[in-house]
Design an enzyme around this catalytic site. Structure first.
Site, short mmCIF file in Angstrom:
data_model
loop_
_atom_site.label_atom_id
_atom_site.label_comp_id
_atom_site.label_asym_id
_atom_site.label_seq_id
_atom_site.Cartn_x
_atom_site.Cartn_y
_atom_site.Cartn_z
N GLY A 46 -10.87 5.82 -4.73
CA GLY A 46 -9.56 5.82 -4.48
C GLY A 46 -8.77 3.94 -5.52
O GLY A 46 -8.03 4.25 -6.12
N ASP A 105 -4.01 6.77 6.22
CA ASP A 105 -3.42 8.09 6.87
C ASP A 105 -3.86 8.39 8.05
O ASP A 105 -2.44 7.16 9.02
CB ASP A 105 -4.18 8.98 5.81
CG ASP A 105 -3.33 10.48 6.52
OD1 ASP A 105 -2.78 10.83 6.37
OD2 ASP A 105 -4.20 11.61 6.06
N ASP A 161 -6.82 10.91 -6.09
CA ASP A 161 -6.98 11.99 -6.80
C ASP A 161 -6.63 13.37 -5.80
O ASP A 161 -6.47 12.89 -4.95
CB ASP A 161 -9.40 11.99 -6.60
CG ASP A 161 -10.08 12.59 -5.86
OD1 ASP A 161 -8.93 11.66 -4.63
OD2 ASP A 161 -10.05 13.44 -6.00
#
Ligand code: 5GP
Length: 199
Positions: A46, A105, A161
């Site tokens: 990522g 996150d 993604d």
């Protein structure tokens, strides 16, 4: 980008806004390290686009290496297990390490990474994440440099993604809910997707 336009509900940050923010991060990081060499650890996949742009704004001697990890989820809650799929190729002993992530996150992946790297004798370890979702944190992690704080949306583009798609979308976009299979409420249920997310 025509191929993805219909899948994106909203552009949160366009390519110019991203570029501008990375310029600012580059200035800040350059000043903070004051000419010292930085060992950049890019977390695959990522952070690939972010790190490529970021290092070119760091006016410092830079060494680059990569790591790949994946997080496992049971049902809708994180199990807290993180697996290393690819380790660093060179030693970080005595180095100023800068971990470059796409998004923090729950913070579980980063906490695991930090604990793993801390015992390897680095001179310093700092974290730079393109994005952060503070409302989702399950474990406290200090992020030294954050591109953007975002709400609890499932986002794609600029390296991020969904099922390996959208990484080459040049903006950061919120994916339309109907493009995320199996769940009605992306915002509430984003944990469920992590089972498939490879970082
Ligand atoms: P954490 O361990 O902090 O919960 O998870 C971090 C990883 O989850 C990120 O590196 C990324 O791969 C994935 N992730 C979390 N939120 C999103 C999101 O909104 N979009 C995408 N594409 N990946 C996300």
């Amino acid at each position: 980008m025509k191929v993805y336009d219909n899948d994106i509900a909203e552009i949160l940050f366009n390519r110019d806004e991203i570029k501008e923010r990375i310029n600012e991060l580059g200035v800040q990081i350059t000043a903070d390290y004051n000419g010292e060499e930085v060992f950049v650890v890019s977390i695959l996949r990522g952070s690939m686009l972010f790190v490529a742009d970021l290092v070119r704004k760091m006016d410092l001697p830079v060494i680059m290496d990569t790591m790949a990890v994946s997080s496992y989820y049971d049902g809708t809650e994180t199990s807290g297990k993180v697996k290393i799929n690819k380790d660093l190729e060179s030693s970080i002993t005595g180095k100023n390490v800068l971990i470059v992530e796409d998004i923090v996150d729950t913070g579980i992946t980063l906490k695991f990474l930090l604990e793993m790297l801390k015992v390897r004798g680095a001179k310093s370890i700092k974290i730079c994440s393109f994005l952060s979702k503070p409302s989702r944190r399950k474990t406290a992690v200090d992020i030294d440099y954050i591109g953007f704080d975002i709400e609890d949306y499932f986002v794609v583009g600029y390296g991020l993604d969904y099922n390996q798609k959208y990484r080459n979308y040049p903006h950061l976009g919120r994916l339309k809910e109907e493009n995320i299979k199996g769940l009605g409420n992306v915002k509430r249920s984003s944990n469920c997707f992590r089972f498939w997310w490879s970082i």
